[in-house]
Enzyme design. Structure first.
Site, PDB file in Angstrom:
ATOM      1  N   SER A  14       0.842  -1.193   0.000  1.00  7.58           N
ATOM      2  CA  SER A  14       0.000   0.000   0.000  1.00  7.58           C
ATOM      3  C   SER A  14       0.873   1.237   0.000  1.00  7.58           C
ATOM      4  O   SER A  14       2.036   1.196   0.406  1.00  7.58           O
ATOM      5  CB  SER A  14      -0.905   0.022   1.231  1.00  7.58           C
ATOM      6  OG  SER A  14      -0.203   0.510   2.375  1.00  7.58           O
ATOM      7  N   ASP A  15       0.320   2.358  -0.447  1.00  5.45           N
ATOM      8  CA  ASP A  15       0.984   3.633  -0.209  1.00  5.45           C
ATOM      9  C   ASP A  15       0.755   4.005   1.254  1.00  5.45           C
ATOM     10  O   ASP A  15      -0.013   3.366   1.979  1.00  5.45           O
ATOM     11  CB  ASP A  15       0.434   4.709  -1.152  1.00  5.45           C
ATOM     12  CG  ASP A  15       1.451   5.812  -1.426  1.00  5.45           C
ATOM     13  OD1 ASP A  15       2.365   6.008  -0.600  1.00  5.45           O
ATOM     14  OD2 ASP A  15       1.328   6.482  -2.458  1.00  5.45           O
ATOM     15  N   TRP A  16       1.435   5.060   1.708  1.00  5.71           N
ATOM     16  CA  TRP A  16       1.422   5.451   3.119  1.00  5.71           C
ATOM     17  C   TRP A  16      -0.012   5.657   3.632  1.00  5.71           C
ATOM     18  O   TRP A  16      -0.731   6.535   3.173  1.00  5.71           O
ATOM     19  CB  TRP A  16       2.227   6.738   3.278  1.00  5.71           C
ATOM     20  CG  TRP A  16       2.386   7.214   4.694  1.00  5.71           C
ATOM     21  CD1 TRP A  16       1.408   7.677   5.508  1.00  5.71           C
ATOM     22  CD2 TRP A  16       3.600   7.292   5.448  1.00  5.71           C
ATOM     23  NE1 TRP A  16       1.916   8.038   6.726  1.00  5.71           N
ATOM     24  CE2 TRP A  16       3.272   7.819   6.725  1.00  5.71           C
ATOM     25  CE3 TRP A  16       4.933   6.989   5.175  1.00  5.71           C
ATOM     26  CZ2 TRP A  16       4.226   8.040   7.710  1.00  5.71           C
ATOM     27  CZ3 TRP A  16       5.881   7.208   6.165  1.00  5.71           C
ATOM     28  CH2 TRP A  16       5.536   7.722   7.410  1.00  5.71           C
ATOM     29  N   GLY A  17      -0.410   4.798   4.555  1.00  2.07           N
ATOM     30  CA  GLY A  17      -1.704   4.961   5.201  1.00  2.07           C
ATOM     31  C   GLY A  17      -2.909   4.614   4.354  1.00  2.07           C
ATOM     32  O   GLY A  17      -4.055   4.846   4.778  1.00  2.07           O
ATOM     33  N   ALA A  18      -2.695   4.050   3.169  1.00  3.86           N
ATOM     34  CA  ALA A  18      -3.808   3.911   2.220  1.00  3.86           C
ATOM     35  C   ALA A  18      -4.860   2.912   2.671  1.00  3.86           C
ATOM     36  O   ALA A  18      -6.038   3.058   2.324  1.00  3.86           O
ATOM     37  CB  ALA A  18      -3.272   3.525   0.841  1.00  3.86           C
TER      38      ALA A  18
END
Length: 716
Positions: A264-268
């Site tokens: 995932s991207d950051w916090g996605a």
């Protein structure tokens, strides 16, 4: 390890240890320097025990740091499973190359591959294993801040660069070559098409457009062997990508053949809650696991809820095993079970980072990325000319861009530094902008009345582009436009050098300058590259990989727009009922593929070996290119084609192939392209990729504004 050994290791792991592999933390969680980690630990549902079960860390760098962390971590992990170290090595590690949009303007994938290889070598010596690069998102909207991290608006160019980055980072054998990094293709999918050009916003792409224009570069990166893919923040079909099972499992995994790690991207994953598709983090964790997301970056859904979910759902248990096996396989591909400190070497770090040789490649990349937009006979300069240097960017070492994580501005020469060192003192005067605004005319008459030329350094700060830096106004700041007007009134030759991270609206600038250089954020050796171009040590060869608009009102504007039922052409004059603006031309200020040189190139004798292509037989297209100027130069010869009648609406033209050629003054060369049926395929309404029989037009020239003048037929 062999595959069966990895499977045995997986079977030995507890559910908690398996879930740990899916969690990525930032380096702060392991730092002794952190003053207070209690809040972040709570936010991530993290305990000391769980912390030493995670699978990867982002943002740690330095050989001593990675070795120390890996050692202490493995000592506390029951099965001694090593960590993965990941970071944003976007366009260089310590040696910073031009931003990707600038690298895109080189039209030189082999050079881009070389820059990626150097970035990998510098990062690997610090103990890093994975870079969150390349970003292969196709972009058509310069309002979007992350356009600086893209290589442009064209799928063919983006495909070539995607492969170049991946091959440069990864090499031929990651396990054996410890100077390489695993590449992560991002952001899947369609992240470069946010509504309104606003970062993190929804994306509205029909599936045909997604497949035809946006997916090919991801596919190329995957075909080149990229070990990871990163999910996008945006929605596809109104479903956030990170929880989009069809997008990730059906399209990415099954159709596109990706079998690596999906991160995932950051916090996605956590953002599935504010997106409104999950009620809470528990549901978000379930959606992401079902979609096939292997690693959660910096949100607490997996950390807090995945153990419980897996214990109560046998289907999720099976998916978790698949996920963890993907992660263990990646660690094995990197050789971490045999070499947990893979590549990390303090002596190599000191010897191989920011070397003179690396800086020379950065210089070459910067030189080839510069695009000469305007030249009314004022460039190149001679050493005999008396020059004024002014502008807010003249003394700025902010030339590295927003994604230069380890770049050191203090080591970055400014344009003033370079000119002062290489232009005789009596030929150069540094003028503060305030002096121009406060009595400029008298100042210049009294002190530099004999000056021939003004070089004015303008543009954006790095914070004005990049992630979370979308803008509705893509003009230069008003103070810079006022400065140009004051300079124009001095009756001097004015050459503007632009440092920026996106295509700008330069309509107000062009009438005020005699020369205009697009320098992007050119990196470590950028100021020297600009000097070399200004003074003719190099001849400009950069070509735009993204259209520059006349006005933000045209955005999104791109060269390969779809054909419309009421196309507007120049012969329509002022007629109203066509696809046109009534207050501005349809055409861009500078088209895709555009760029000037210090010489001139003449195209002639375009010939086709045949006027018919079949599934089995390609044709040859040849054109003679002659350097008719007085200097040597490099030309990027571009071939475009148009399908006159397709099963779905086709673009007015598409880049089919390109070649670069360097010619001496007076020299000519015949450039030959091969054109096959495969190059004429496109995505049909049923999402199959194939070609249609029928008539096509083709043209070869110096940029996308060329006329398509020759016809041929594809016969089935």
């Amino acid at each position: 390890m062999k595959k069966e050994e990895l499977k045995a290791l997986l079977d030995e792991m507890t559910i908690e240890e398996k879930v740990g592999q899916t969690i990525q933390l930032s380096a702060d969680f392991f730092s002794d320097k952190s003053e207070d980690i209690t809040g972040p630990m709570n936010e991530m549902a993290m305990t000391e025990e769980k912390k030493y079960q995670v699978g990867s860390v982002l943002g740690v760098a330095g050989a001593n740091e990675t070795i120390e962390l890996q050692k202490s971590f493995m000592e506390q992990h029951r099965l001694n499973i090593p960590l993965l170290f990941m970071a944003d090595i976007i366009h260089g590690d310590h040696t910073i190359f031009p931003i990707p949009l600038g690298l895109g303007a080189t039209w030189n994938p082999e050079l881009v591959k070389e820059t990626a290889s150097i970035a990998a070598k510098e990062a690997a010596a610090q103990g890093l294993h994975i870079t969150f690069s390349p970003m292969v998102d196709l972009v058509r909207d310069p309002r979007w801040g992350r356009v600086m991290e893209s290589t442009g608006e064209d799928k063919l160019l983006n495909k070539r660069y995607a492969r170049a980055f991946v091959e440069g980072y990864q090499g031929d054998d990651l396990k054996q070559d410890i100077t390489k990094l695993a590449a992560c293709v991002k952001h899947f999918a369609g992240y470069g098409a946010p509504r309104g050009g606003r970062d993190y916003n929804s994306v509205d792409l029909n599936e045909n457009t997604l497949r035809e224009h946006y997916l090919p570069a991801y596919q190329e990166g995957i075909d080149a062997g990229a070990k990871l893919v990163m999910t996008a923040f945006n929605t596809i079909d109104n479903i956030p990508a990170t929880g989009n099972k069809r997008l990730m499992r059906d399209i990415l995994r099954k159709e596109m053949g990706f079998n690596g790690v999906l991160i995932s991207d950051w916090g996605a994953i956590g953002e599935l809650v504010p997106h409104g598709v999950a009620e809470d983090l528990e549901q978000a964790a379930k959606l992401a696991m079902e979609a096939g997301v292997d690693i959660e970056m910096m949100s607490a859904a997996y950390s807090e809820h995945l153990v419980k979910l897996v214990e109560t759902d046998s289907t999720l248990k099976t998916l978790l095993d698949e996920t963890v096996l993907n992660i263990l396989t990646l660690k094995n591909d990197l050789g971490l079970f045999e070499q947990p400190y893979r590549g990390a070497d303090q002596a190599k770090e000191e010897a191989e980072i920011y070397t003179e040789a690396n800086q020379q490649v950065a210089l070459k990349a910067a030189e080839q990325s510069l695009v000469l937009l305007e030249n009314n006979g004022v460039l190149p300069l001679t050493k005999q000319e008396k020059v004024i240097l002014t502008g807010p960017m003249k003394r700025s070492n902010d030339l590295l861009g927003a994604w230069s994580w380890k770049g050191d501005r203090s080591k970055t020469a400014t344009l003033e530094d370079v000119l002062a060192a290489q232009v005789p003192t009596e030929q150069l005067t540094i003028v503060e902008e305030a002096e121009i605004f406060n009595g400029a005319h008298s100042f210049l008459v009294n002190d530099v009345q004999e000056a021939d030329t003004v070089i004015v350094a303008l543009g954006e700060t790095s914070e004005m582009s990049g992630e979370a830096a979308s803008r509705t106004n893509i003009k230069l700041p008003e103070s810079q436009l006022l400065l140009l007007k004051e300079l124009k009134a001095l009756n001097k030759k004015v050459i503007a050098v632009l440092f920026n991270g996106r295509p700008l609206d330069l309509t107000d600038v062009v009438p005020l300058v005699d020369g205009l250089i697009e320098a992007w954020f050119p990196g470590t050796s950028g100021a020297q590259a600009v000097f070399n171009l200004l003074y003719g040590k190099t001849s400009p060869s950069g070509r735009l990989s993204m259209t520059f608009p006349r006005s933000v009102g045209q955005v999104p504007i791109f060269y390969n727009e779809d054909s419309t039922g009421r196309p507007f052409t120049a012969d329509k004059g002022s007629e109203k009922y066509f696809s046109r603006y009534i207050d501005r031309a349809n055409s861009p200020l500078y088209p895709f593929g555009y760029g000037l040189s210090y010489t001139q190139f003449e195209y002639s004798a375009l010939t086709l070996s045949d006027t018919e292509i079949t599934n089995e037989e390609a044709i040859k297209l040849s054109v003679t290119v002659k350097n008719t100027g007085e200097r040597s130069g490099t030309e990027t010869v571009q071939m475009y084609a148009r399908d006159k009648a397709g099963e779905v609406v086709r673009p007015v033209k598409e880049l089919i192939e390109f070649k670069q050629v360097t010619l001496e003054s007076g020299e000519s060369q015949t450039i030959t392209f091969s054109l096959s049926e495969e190059q004429l395929r496109y995505t049909h309404s049923d999402h199959t990729v194939k070609s249609d029989a029928g008539e096509f037009l083709v043209g070869i020239g110096s940029n996308s504004s060329l006329e398509l003048t020759h016809a041929f037929r594809l016969t089935k």
